[in-house]
Design an enzyme around this catalytic site. Structure first.
Site: not given
Ligand code: E4P
Length: 217
Positions: A87
């Protein structure tokens, strides 16, 4: 449409896996910290543990913000397990890193996407997934689901293979709106996924079936 769970909590991942509909997991540094996982060795061990639970892709985020650091970390993470997807944030160095890792057949998830332009560059660089954060857009009175719809349209128009992974999902209705917008994948907390099952008529209907059955005994 693929279902990923957005957590680093092993119990919740096991519960989602047991449902039989789980296609993968997304994590990020905040989610790892929430579980109290720190230090490279522990973090890597945790990624391996997640990969042992599920059979799909598991997103593991790099910490570096420069090209060299990102590809070094990415290559290391990818070696941990064949299910690891690296990622990478959608910044200039990140786009270069996605291009490089894609050329080495390493799966990538381009994260922190908030505009169609960012998503376009991620696809051009060959990202496996692009992660628009819809909840965080809604938080600032922007339309997160509309972003999903725009990206899906652009990708279909040009035939990009990058999958649109709707992230930052806050509730069950987000999941259904993303389904309507054509997202390839949603990543959501367990309670948002389980919320899809809830309907008062199901509860009432089941109670009635059981009452009638028991009365007949
Ligand atoms: C996705 O890959 C992220 O880890 C995640 O959805 C972020 O979500 P949040 O905005 O609730 O922190």
């Amino acid at each position: 449409m693929k279902f990923f769970i957005d957590t680093a909590n092993l119990e919740q991942i096991k519960e989602a896996q047991a449902l039989g509909v789980l296609d993968g997991v997304t994590t990020n540094p905040s989610l790892m910290a929430k579980e109290g996982i720190s230090g490279e060795a522990n973090i890597n061990e945790h990624y391996r543990a997640i990969c042992e639970i599920v059979s799909g892709d598991v997103s593991a985020e790099v910490i570096s913000q420069d090209f060299e650091g990102m590809i070094k970390e990415g290559e290391k993470l990818a070696k941990l397990h064949h299910q690891i997807t690296v990622k990478i944030p959608v910044i200039k160095e990140g786009i270069k890193a996605i291009k490089y890792l894609s050329s080495k057949n390493i799966k990538t998830n381009c994260t922190l996407v908030f505009s169609p332009g960012q998503a376009l560059l991620a696809a051009k660089a060959g990202a496996t997934y692009v992660s628009p954060f819809i909840g965080r857009l809604d938080d600032i009175t922007s339309d997160g689901v509309e972003l999903i719809r725009n990206i899906v349209k652009i990708y279909h128009f040009y035939g990009f293979e990058t999958q649109v992974l709707a992230a930052s999902i806050r509730h069950t209705q987000h999941i259904m709106h993303c389904a309507d917008a054509g997202a390839d994948v949603i990543t959501a907390p367990l309670n948002a996924i389980l919320g899809l099952l809830k309907h008062p008529l199901t509860t009432i209907g089941l109670e009635k079936f059981m009452d009638d059955h028991n009365r007949n005994l």
